[in-house]
Design a protein around this motif. Structure first.
Motif, PDB file in Angstrom:
ATOM      1  N   GLN A  92      41.495  35.781  33.756  1.00 53.56           N
ATOM      2  CA  GLN A  92      42.631  36.405  34.355  1.00 53.56           C
ATOM      3  C   GLN A  92      43.997  36.101  34.015  1.00 53.56           C
ATOM      4  O   GLN A  92      44.726  37.116  33.701  1.00 53.56           O
ATOM      5  CB  GLN A  92      42.351  36.285  35.931  1.00 53.56           C
TER       6      GLN A  92
ATOM      7  N   VAL B 242      42.860  43.600  38.416  1.00 58.66           N
ATOM      8  CA  VAL B 242      42.759  44.558  37.888  1.00 58.66           C
ATOM      9  C   VAL B 242      43.776  45.169  37.179  1.00 58.66           C
ATOM     10  O   VAL B 242      44.838  45.289  37.784  1.00 58.66           O
ATOM     11  CB  VAL B 242      41.900  45.392  39.017  1.00 58.66           C
TER      12      VAL B 242
ATOM     13  N   ALA C 232      44.573  51.023  38.310  1.00 62.01           N
ATOM     14  CA  ALA C 232      45.285  50.156  39.535  1.00 62.01           C
ATOM     15  C   ALA C 232      46.558  50.226  39.439  1.00 62.01           C
ATOM     16  O   ALA C 232      47.421  49.576  38.482  1.00 62.01           O
ATOM     17  CB  ALA C 232      44.719  48.649  39.341  1.00 62.01           C
TER      18      ALA C 232
ATOM     19  N   SER D 122      50.415  50.344  42.135  1.00 62.51           N
ATOM     20  CA  SER D 122      50.967  50.816  43.516  1.00 62.51           C
ATOM     21  C   SER D 122      51.820  52.116  43.213  1.00 62.51           C
ATOM     22  O   SER D 122      52.388  52.713  42.133  1.00 62.51           O
ATOM     23  CB  SER D 122      52.038  49.680  43.992  1.00 62.51           C
TER      24      SER D 122
ATOM     25  N   GLN E 145      46.864  44.271  39.726  1.00 60.66           N
ATOM     26  CA  GLN E 145      46.753  44.276  41.134  1.00 60.66           C
ATOM     27  C   GLN E 145      45.497  43.169  41.267  1.00 60.66           C
ATOM     28  O   GLN E 145      44.548  43.137  40.391  1.00 60.66           O
ATOM     29  CB  GLN E 145      46.434  45.419  41.789  1.00 60.66           C
ATOM     30  N   LEU E 146      45.608  42.224  42.574  1.00 64.30           N
ATOM     31  CA  LEU E 146      44.614  41.473  42.867  1.00 64.30           C
ATOM     32  C   LEU E 146      43.603  42.227  43.753  1.00 64.30           C
ATOM     33  O   LEU E 146      43.954  42.569  44.774  1.00 64.30           O
ATOM     34  CB  LEU E 146      45.007  40.130  43.583  1.00 64.30           C
ATOM     35  N   VAL E 147      42.368  42.615  43.516  1.00 62.81           N
ATOM     36  CA  VAL E 147      41.233  43.074  44.075  1.00 62.81           C
ATOM     37  C   VAL E 147      40.209  41.971  44.322  1.00 62.81           C
ATOM     38  O   VAL E 147      39.380  41.728  43.240  1.00 62.81           O
ATOM     39  CB  VAL E 147      40.945  44.336  43.346  1.00 62.81           C
ATOM     40  N   GLU E 148      39.911  41.532  45.538  1.00 63.30           N
ATOM     41  CA  GLU E 148      38.792  40.433  45.728  1.00 63.30           C
ATOM     42  C   GLU E 148      38.987  39.198  44.783  1.00 63.30           C
ATOM     43  O   GLU E 148      38.058  38.834  44.025  1.00 63.30           O
ATOM     44  CB  GLU E 148      37.495  41.235  45.935  1.00 63.30           C
ATOM     45  N   ASP E 149      40.236  38.767  44.519  1.00 62.20           N
ATOM     46  CA  ASP E 149      40.349  37.618  43.809  1.00 62.20           C
ATOM     47  C   ASP E 149      40.143  37.859  42.308  1.00 62.20           C
ATOM     48  O   ASP E 149      40.139  36.930  41.540  1.00 62.20           O
ATOM     49  CB  ASP E 149      39.571  36.347  44.287  1.00 62.20           C
ATOM     50  N   GLU E 150      40.390  39.120  41.927  1.00 67.29           N
ATOM     51  CA  GLU E 150      39.937  39.663  40.582  1.00 67.29           C
ATOM     52  C   GLU E 150      40.989  40.179  39.967  1.00 67.29           C
ATOM     53  O   GLU E 150      41.704  41.198  40.680  1.00 67.29           O
ATOM     54  CB  GLU E 150      38.856  40.569  40.435  1.00 67.29           C
TER      55      GLU E 150
END
Length: 323
Positions: free
Chosen positions: A189, A95, A115, A117, A88-93
Motif C-alpha cells: 500500500q 484504493v 475511488a 471524494s 481512499q482507505l476502504v477497510e484498511d486497504e
C-alpha cells in the motif's frame, strides 16, 4: 447526462450561474469568463460533447475515456491535461482512483473515475475566495491538486500507526507469519500511494516553469506549496517503506538467532551424552581380557568417572553460554 456533476460559469472571481452544455460556446465567447465542468465517470458520448464545446484534444479525450492512466501532465497548445491518482482507505486497504483535468485559458473540465471524494468542497472553497478565483482556471487547478494531495496525508498517517501497532509483534525471536503478511500488505500500500504522490512534484515544477498561460506568476507560490507537501509525503513514505523492510529483516534475523541458540543447546547436550555413550559402548564388545571386570569397585568407579566428565563438560558449556 447523469454524469454531469456541475457546469458553472465564472467571471472576475464571481459565480455567474449554471450553464448547459449547449450554452458553453456562447458563454466562453465573453471575455474574462471561464467555465468549470465537473464530470463523474462520463460516457464517451458526453466526453465528445465536451470536446466540441471546449476544443479538447483527441488524445486527451481518449485517455479520459479509458482511465487507468499513470499520473502525468501533457501540454496541448495553450491547454494542459493533468492526470492525478486519488486515494481512499476502504477497510484498511488503499484504493486508488483517477482524476483527469483539462485546463485551458477559459475552461476547466474535471473528470473523476473510481475511488474519489466529491469536489463540491473544492468548488465551495474557490467561490468563497473571489480574489483567488479571479486568477482564472489556474486557481481551480491549484485547488483541485491541493485537495487531492491533502487527502494523501491521513492515509500516510494511518499506515504509520498500523506499522507501529505491529512493531511489538515483529521484534520477537519467534516467527509470526500473520504479522509478516500484514507488513507485506502495508508495504504494498505504501508503494501504491508513493506512485500516486511522487509524480505530483514533477507536475508542479513543470506548471511553474513551462506553463505561464495556465499558471500566472501570482499562482506560482501556490503550486510550490503543493510541491513541498508532495515532497514531504514522498520522504515520509520512503522512511516508512525502509522501516517496513528493516522490520521484516530484523524479525527474520531474530528468528535465525533463536534457532541457532536451540542448535547450540542440542549440540551441547549431544556432546555431554557422547561421553557415557563411548564409555558404556566399550562394555558391549566381546573382549577376551577386561581386567576391571574382576575388580570389586570397578563398576562404581567407571560410573563416577563418567559422571565427573559429564559434569565438567556441562560446566564448561554453561559458562560458554551453550547450555
Amino acid at each position: 447526462m447523469g454524469a454531469i456533476v456541475n457546469c458553472v460559469a465564472y467571471r472576475q472571481g464571481k459565480r455567474l450561474g449554471t450553464v448547459s452544455m449547449e450554452e458553453i460556446r456562447t458563454v466562453l465567447a465573453v471575455p474574462g469568463t471561464f467555465v468549470w465542468l465537473g464530470l463523474h465517470e462520463p460516457e464517451l458520448a458526453l466526453l465528445r460533447q465536451a470536446q466540441q464545446a471546449f476544443g479538447l484534444h483527441d488524445l486527451a479525450v481518449e485517455d479520459a475515456t479509458n482511465a487507468h492512466q499513470r499520473p502525468k501532465l501533457e501540454a496541448y497548445g495553450d491547454s494542459v491535461f493533468v492526470v492525478l491518482n486519488t486515494a481512499q482507505l476502504v477497510e484498511d486497504e488503499v484504493v486508488v482512483g483517477e482524476t483527469h483535468l483539462f485546463v485551458g485559458p477559459n475552461y476547466v473540465v474535471s473528470v473523476r473515475h473510481g475511488a474519489s471524494s466529491t469536489y463540491a468542497p473544492v468548488r465551495e472553497r474557490c467561490e468563497n475566495d473571489p480574489h483567488g478565483l479571479a486568477n482564472g482556471p489556474g486557481y481551480v487547478l491549484y485547488a483541485l491538486m491541493d485537495f487531492v494531495v491533502d487527502h494523501y496525508l491521513p492515509i500516510v498517517t494511518r499506515l504509520e500507526d498500523t506499522f507501529e501497532a505491529l512493531e511489538q509483534n515483529i521484534f520477537r525471536d519467534e516467527f509470526d507469519r500473520a504479522a509478516i503478511e500484514r507488513l507485506y500488505q502495508i508495504k504494498r500500500q505504501v508503494l501504491r500511494l508513493r506512485n500516486a504522490v511522487s509524480p505530483v512534484e514533477d507536475m508542479c515544477g513543470q506548471l511553474i516553469r513551462l506553463h505561464e498561460e495556465v499558471v500566472p506568476k501570482e499562482l506560482r507560490a501556490y503550486f510550490r506549496d503543493i510541491e513541498d507537501h508532495a515532497s514531504r509525503l514522498v520522504r515520509t513514505l520512503d522512511v516508512v517503506r525502509e522501516m517496513l523492510t528493516t522490520a521484516v529483516q530484523v524479525n527474520l534475523a531474530l528468528v535465525t538467532v533463536g534457532q541457532n541458540e536451540v542448535v547450540k543447546r542440542l549440540a551441547g547436550w549431544g556432546a555431554i551424552l557422547a561421553i557415557p555413550t563411548v564409555v558404556f559402548s566399550l562394555y558391549g564388545m566381546n573382549f577376551d581380557f577386561m581386567p576391571e571386570l574382576k575388580v570389586h569397585y570397578a563398576y562404581p568407579a567407571v560410573i563416577g568417572v563418567t559422571a565427573l566428565a559429564c559434569g565438567a563438560l556441562w560446566r564448561r558449556l554453561h559458562r560458554a553460554g551453550w547450555i
